[in-house]
Enzyme design. Structure first.
Site, PDB file in Angstrom:
ATOM      1  N   ASP A  59      -3.607 -13.039   3.665  1.00 26.90           N
ATOM      2  CA  ASP A  59      -4.888 -12.346   3.839  1.00 26.90           C
ATOM      3  C   ASP A  59      -5.097 -12.191   5.338  1.00 26.90           C
ATOM      4  O   ASP A  59      -5.216 -13.199   6.052  1.00 26.90           O
ATOM      5  CB  ASP A  59      -6.007 -13.196   3.205  1.00 26.90           C
ATOM      6  CG  ASP A  59      -7.376 -12.530   3.341  1.00 26.90           C
ATOM      7  OD1 ASP A  59      -7.529 -11.601   4.165  1.00 26.90           O
ATOM      8  OD2 ASP A  59      -8.304 -12.968   2.628  1.00 26.90           O
ATOM      9  N   LYS A  90     -11.755   2.172  13.071  1.00 30.96           N
ATOM     10  CA  LYS A  90     -10.526   2.714  13.680  1.00 30.96           C
ATOM     11  C   LYS A  90     -10.731   2.955  15.177  1.00 30.96           C
ATOM     12  O   LYS A  90      -9.837   2.701  15.976  1.00 30.96           O
ATOM     13  CB  LYS A  90     -10.096   3.994  12.959  1.00 30.96           C
ATOM     14  CG  LYS A  90      -9.513   3.737  11.578  1.00 30.96           C
ATOM     15  CD  LYS A  90      -8.218   2.935  11.668  1.00 30.96           C
ATOM     16  CE  LYS A  90      -7.665   2.486  10.356  1.00 30.96           C
ATOM     17  NZ  LYS A  90      -6.509   1.604  10.459  1.00 30.96           N
ATOM     18  N   TYR A 107     -15.228   3.285   8.079  1.00 33.14           N
ATOM     19  CA  TYR A 107     -13.772   3.305   8.304  1.00 33.14           C
ATOM     20  C   TYR A 107     -13.456   3.863   9.698  1.00 33.14           C
ATOM     21  O   TYR A 107     -12.695   3.272  10.467  1.00 33.14           O
ATOM     22  CB  TYR A 107     -13.123   4.155   7.215  1.00 33.14           C
ATOM     23  CG  TYR A 107     -11.643   4.403   7.355  1.00 33.14           C
ATOM     24  CD1 TYR A 107     -10.722   3.357   7.323  1.00 33.14           C
ATOM     25  CD2 TYR A 107     -11.153   5.711   7.498  1.00 33.14           C
ATOM     26  CE1 TYR A 107      -9.351   3.611   7.428  1.00 33.14           C
ATOM     27  CE2 TYR A 107      -9.794   5.958   7.601  1.00 33.14           C
ATOM     28  CZ  TYR A 107      -8.893   4.902   7.575  1.00 33.14           C
ATOM     29  OH  TYR A 107      -7.545   5.152   7.680  1.00 33.14           O
ATOM     30  N   ILE A 157      -2.312  -8.913   0.379  1.00 31.10           N
ATOM     31  CA  ILE A 157      -3.273  -9.813  -0.274  1.00 31.10           C
ATOM     32  C   ILE A 157      -3.071  -9.801  -1.792  1.00 31.10           C
ATOM     33  O   ILE A 157      -3.538 -10.701  -2.498  1.00 31.10           O
ATOM     34  CB  ILE A 157      -4.722  -9.420   0.096  1.00 31.10           C
ATOM     35  CG1 ILE A 157      -5.679 -10.571  -0.193  1.00 31.10           C
ATOM     36  CG2 ILE A 157      -5.152  -8.144  -0.617  1.00 31.10           C
ATOM     37  CD1 ILE A 157      -7.064 -10.372   0.385  1.00 31.10           C
ATOM     38  N   GLY A 186       0.811  -1.212   0.000  1.00 31.47           N
ATOM     39  CA  GLY A 186       0.000   0.000   0.000  1.00 31.47           C
ATOM     40  C   GLY A 186       0.842   1.259   0.000  1.00 31.47           C
ATOM     41  O   GLY A 186       2.081   1.208  -0.072  1.00 31.47           O
ATOM     42  N   GLN A 187       0.151   2.394   0.103  1.00 34.60           N
ATOM     43  CA  GLN A 187       0.842   3.693   0.026  1.00 34.60           C
ATOM     44  C   GLN A 187       1.900   3.819   1.122  1.00 34.60           C
ATOM     45  O   GLN A 187       3.049   4.172   0.850  1.00 34.60           O
ATOM     46  CB  GLN A 187      -0.177   4.837   0.170  1.00 34.60           C
ATOM     47  CG  GLN A 187       0.449   6.206  -0.052  1.00 34.60           C
ATOM     48  CD  GLN A 187      -0.372   7.356   0.510  1.00 34.60           C
ATOM     49  OE1 GLN A 187      -1.359   7.152   1.229  1.00 34.60           O
ATOM     50  NE2 GLN A 187       0.029   8.568   0.198  1.00 34.60           N
TER      51      GLN A 187
END
Ligand code: NAD
Ligand code: SER
Length: 320
Positions: free
Chosen positions: A53, A147, A143, A35, A11-12
């Site tokens: 995963d 969190k 989201y 994943i 990811g980023q």
């Protein structure tokens, strides 16, 4: 931290964090996992990569046992915009991934686990300017809900099992190496690519939407500094506010115009505007500063200069 696993490593943030950890702790000691099956060239060429995963604990356990992992940076997640399109996926990946990681942490006696949180934990009922460390947490997105629940779960595992679990509430992260994965702050990365490639950008947030942001070098520093901090000095664990700068799309465009005077921007707010409106304008990060010495290095203009230099160089080489 001798053997490190990074989940969500493609990811980023995961991509650059994996490379930074490999530089610091040795290439073979940092195992990247995601994943997605095909890792980027730089991740595959610099150290181990394994498919996993996070919703399937056995896929993580294999890596933990085979490499004798003692530290995990758990970055696999679904972010805000993708999460609003598929709330169940967001709940599943973020909550199952987190509790699986915490359970593995207890069973395999991991030394420490670092799990990022987000400014998305906030919603109605908090001051939007200099939002305090300890405050009402009433997010309006799936989201944000995951969190908040993730922070509470981490603190529960610290109290109940003595597991060393740490986390920080990142603002929007801006970077030049890997594209962001579907968040509300993605405009602040996209805008630089458009400025370089076409000289104009259509922004999905309104011009006066003020949000807290951070440049990737500061994000990596915050993450590694918190991971290395002495646990005994921490009063908070999974929910440190961290801040670096705040700006609106209009202010970011003005900063870009200092280097590309002809750059133009227009505004076409979409469903992400409502998400952005529920988040803080700026964040009080004094607990992170006091408990583990947090201090950012990049402000808006320093970040803009560095982003434009890096992306221009890539554009000239035909890489973007
Ligand atoms: P990203 O979307 O760029 O990367 C997440 C990675 O997780 C992806 O590579 C994806 O393939 C992987 N993934 C998704 N589902 C998975 C699964 N079931 N198993 C394993 N891997 C899976 O996200 P990011 O921006 O790198 O964020 C990393 C962490 O930082 C997340 O916890 C996120 O909530 C948090 N965060 C990010 C930002 C930001 O601006 N980037 C801001 C606040 C918080
Ligand atoms: N950058 C993230 C997002 O927009 C904040 O957690 O989803």
């Amino acid at each position: 931290m001798k053997k490190i696993l990074v989940t969500g490593a493609l990811g980023q943030i995961g991509t650059e964090l994996t490379l930074a950890l490999r530089k610091k702790y040795g290439n073979e000691n940092v195992i990247a996992s995601d994943i997605r099956h095909k890792a980027s060239k730089v991740i595959e060429e610099t150290g181990p990569f394994h498919w996993a995963d996070v919703t399937i604990p056995d896929t993580l356990k294999h890596i933990i046992i085979n490499y004798d992992v003692d530290t995990v940076f758990h970055l696999a997640a679904i972010l805000s915009a993708v999460g609003e399109k598929d709330p169940q996926l967001c709940w599943n990946v973020n909550m199952m991934g987190t509790i699986n990681m915490l359970e593995i942490g207890v069973k395999h006696k991991l030394d420490r686990i670092i799990i990022p949180s987000s400014m998305a934990v906030w919603g109605a009922g908090v001051p939007q300017d200099l939002t305090p460390q300890d405050s009402v947490l009433k997010p309006s997105t799936m989201y944000g809900i995951t969190k908040v629940a993730g922070e509470l779960l981490c603190d529960y595992y610290v109290q109940k099992y003595g597991l060393d679990c740490r986390g920080l509430r990142y603002p929007g992260i801006i970077s030049s190496e890997t594209l962001p994965g579907g968040g509300t702050t993605d405009y602040a990365v996209d805008i630089f690519y458009s400025a370089i490639k076409t000289g104009s950008y259509s922004c999905f947030l309104s011009e006066e939407t003020m949000l807290p942001m951070m440049y990737m070098p500061d994000c990596l520093k915050a993450t590694i500094d918190l991971a290395e901090a002495d646990f005994a000095n921490l009063n908070h664990h999974s929910d440190f506010n961290v801040a670096a700068m705040s700006f609106t799309p209009k202010q970011l465009a003005e900063s870009i115009r200092k280097y590309i005077p002809s750059f133009t921007i227009d505004y076409a707010p979409d469903f992400r505007q409502k998400i952005a409106d529920s988040w803080p304008h700026s964040i009080d990060d004094s607990s992170a500063r006091n408990e583990w010495g947090w201090a950012p290095s990049f402000d808006l203009d320093a970040m803009t200069k560095d982003m434009l230099e890096k992306l221009s160089a890539k554009h000239k080489l035909g890489l973007i």
